[in-house]
Design an enzyme around this catalytic site. Structure first.
Site, PDB file in Angstrom:
ATOM      1  N   HIS A 184     -17.893 -15.746  15.043  1.00 35.83           N
ATOM      2  CA  HIS A 184     -19.269 -15.407  14.678  1.00 35.83           C
ATOM      3  C   HIS A 184     -19.288 -14.872  13.257  1.00 35.83           C
ATOM      4  O   HIS A 184     -18.366 -14.168  12.851  1.00 35.83           O
ATOM      5  CB  HIS A 184     -19.834 -14.346  15.641  1.00 35.83           C
ATOM      6  CG  HIS A 184     -21.321 -14.267  15.597  1.00 35.83           C
ATOM      7  ND1 HIS A 184     -21.998 -13.527  14.661  1.00 35.83           N
ATOM      8  CD2 HIS A 184     -22.258 -14.876  16.351  1.00 35.83           C
ATOM      9  CE1 HIS A 184     -23.295 -13.671  14.855  1.00 35.83           C
ATOM     10  NE2 HIS A 184     -23.493 -14.487  15.861  1.00 35.83           N
ATOM     11  N   ASP A 193     -22.566 -18.177  23.156  1.00 38.29           N
ATOM     12  CA  ASP A 193     -22.602 -19.532  23.701  1.00 38.29           C
ATOM     13  C   ASP A 193     -21.402 -19.871  24.580  1.00 38.29           C
ATOM     14  O   ASP A 193     -21.372 -20.944  25.182  1.00 38.29           O
ATOM     15  CB  ASP A 193     -22.678 -20.554  22.552  1.00 38.29           C
ATOM     16  CG  ASP A 193     -24.000 -20.476  21.822  1.00 38.29           C
ATOM     17  OD1 ASP A 193     -25.028 -20.386  22.504  1.00 38.29           O
ATOM     18  OD2 ASP A 193     -24.003 -20.481  20.580  1.00 38.29           O
TER      19      ASP A 193
END
Ligand code: CMC
Length: 430
Positions: A308, A365
């Site tokens: 991320h 996700d």
């Protein structure tokens, strides 16, 4: 450098730039006058160090794994709040009173149907059209069916109506897009159902097969929507702000955000994770091979759902989603081997120096697709779920930007590295 300013020395001259401090102590150097003062611009590919705005919507500390909407910790909201309540919180800044919530919910119901003519739009798409393409197109098309929404001129009442229209109609559009893709008749929204069950009913019931709405299923989807509701200046939200900064209307701005979200490095990762886990399963669950591919710098493959831009520790949303995945699979009596593979991938990632050194952890996700799959949501609808969840965030950011009297059209600079001046030669002389 003192606390309130930064000194920049360029070509022997010293310039003082103000420092901005946020409510959680985050500091930024205000470079808005840099070019006027020095003729220099800054260079920051991917905006890793650049704030484009001051925002009071979401606080996120990527090092500490903290996420709060309007000051409220995500863990508390996911556990106790409802999605419509969170939408109100994000858009208007505070949790609604009982009366405000009632009025807000009632207008949701009022605006849940689509203009009948809009149904023809769905017929224009090929059967196998990706629902994200349909979603982006139909959301943009809302501005032709509900005109008079020019952003610069919106009154408070008009904004309230447009925001609710969008929040409410998005789930109808999403369900219609799905029905279109499987060739079933559209199911209209019901006034007696709440936001999430209403959506599930539009997705899964048909004239010959009524859909039983289980509380566990609604709750799991509600948690996912809340966890996706905002994430400050991510790619799609920045897109919404950028498009909106040109005074494009809310429908058009959000449609652009949906397109940005579709990409596999952003919201499209949830679909890509399941594809990756299935590919591992086909290779006799050989997780090591997949990790080696991801670490090989000559191979463009990346572990989907891992890493991320902002989180350099465990994504707090992924933590909740992982627990929720275990919980819902157990409640529904599903044994999904993909969950075991995902757990194996995570374990290896957390112990492998390549990923550890780069602070790469599972993101939002990584486990969400396993839940969507358990709820019966087809893979090409995963990112659509993300879009429904992100809607309050996009609307809140668009509103925050439009309410800022000091707003400016988004227009980054560049460092030109092309040819120097050269003279045109006609085609027969080249
Ligand atoms: N697999 C393998 N290596 C990775 C991965 C990954 N998933 N993610 C980052 N890296 C490596 C990357 O190769 C680079 O290595 P090096 O320093 O040796 O060049 C280093 O880690 C830093 O990566 P980056 O690309 O500079 O980081 P970024 O902040 O620009 O990218 C990211 C963030 C999310 C795009 C990236 O981690 C990624 O591609 N992850 C997989 C896709 C994904 O799961 N996306 C969903 C993100 S969360 C939800 C959302 O935003 O919608």
């Amino acid at each position: 450098m003192d606390q309130q300013s930064a000194k920049v020395i360029l070509d022997g001259n010293t310039y003082e730039l103000p420092v901005i401090v946020g409510t959680e102590g985050e500091k930024g150097i205000d470079i808005s006058k840099l070019r006027t003062l020095t003729n220099y611009v800054t260079f920051d590919q991917g905006f890793g160090n650049t704030s484009n705005c001051k925002s009071a919507i979401t606080y996120l500390d990527g090092e500490a794994g903290i996420l709060r909407y309007r000051g409220y910790p995500i863990e508390q909201l996911a556990e106790h709040a409802g999605f419509v309540e969170i939408a109100y919180l994000l858009i208007y800044g505070d949790l609604p009173t009982a009366e405000q919530f009632k009025n807000f919910s009632e207008t949701f119901t009022e605006h849940s149907t689509l203009h009948e003519d809009m149904k023809h739009l769905f017929d224009g798409f090929p059967t196998r059209a990706h629902p994200m393409a349909i979603l982006a197109s139909v959301v943009c098309a809302l501005s032709t069916y509900y005109p008079g929404i020019d952003s610069a001129a919106l009154s408070t009442e008009e904004f309230d109506r447009v925001a609710v229209q969008l929040m409410s109609k998005i789930r109808t559009i999403a369900a219609f897009a799905y029905k279109k893709s499987i060739g079933e008749p559209f199911v209209y929204p019901r006034h007696d159902l709440e936001y999430v069950p209403n959506f599930l009913n539009m997705m899964f019931s048909n004239p010959s097969r009524p859909y039983k709405i289980y509380d566990e299923v609604s709750k799991a989807l509600k948690v996912l929507l809340i966890l996706h509701a905002d994430h400050e200046q991510n790619c799609s939200t920045s897109t919404v702000r950028l498009v909106g900064s040109a005074h494009s209307n809310l429908f058009a701005s959000v449609s652009a955000g949906i397109c940005a979200l579709w990409g596999p490095l952003h919201g499209g990762a949830n679909e890509a994770v399941i594809e990756m886990l299935e590919a591992i399963q086909k290779e006799d669950s050989n997780v090591d091979k997949c990790l080696e591919m991801a670490k090989d710098k000559t191979n463009p493959f990346r572990l989907m759902g891992i890493g991320h831009r902002v989180y350099k520790s465990y994504d707090p949303r992924a933590k909740i989603i992982k627990e929720c995945a275990h919980d819902i699979l157990q409640k529904l009596g599903i044994n999904d081997p993909l969950l075991d593979i995902a757990l194996k991938v995570e374990k290896k990632v957390l112990a492998d120096s390549y990923f550890v050194d780069r602070n790469l952890y599972p993101n939002v996700d990584f486990y969400s697709g396993i839940i969507y799959k358990a709820l019966g949501i087809p893979r090409n609808m995963f990112t659509v779920m993300f879009a429904i969840g992100r809607m309050p965030g996009w609307i809140a950011h668009w509103k925050e930007m439009m309410d800022n009297p000091g707003r400016k059209i988004g227009r980054p600079r560049q460092i030109y590295v092309g040819h120097n001046k050269r003279d045109y030669l006609s085609i027969n002389k080249r």
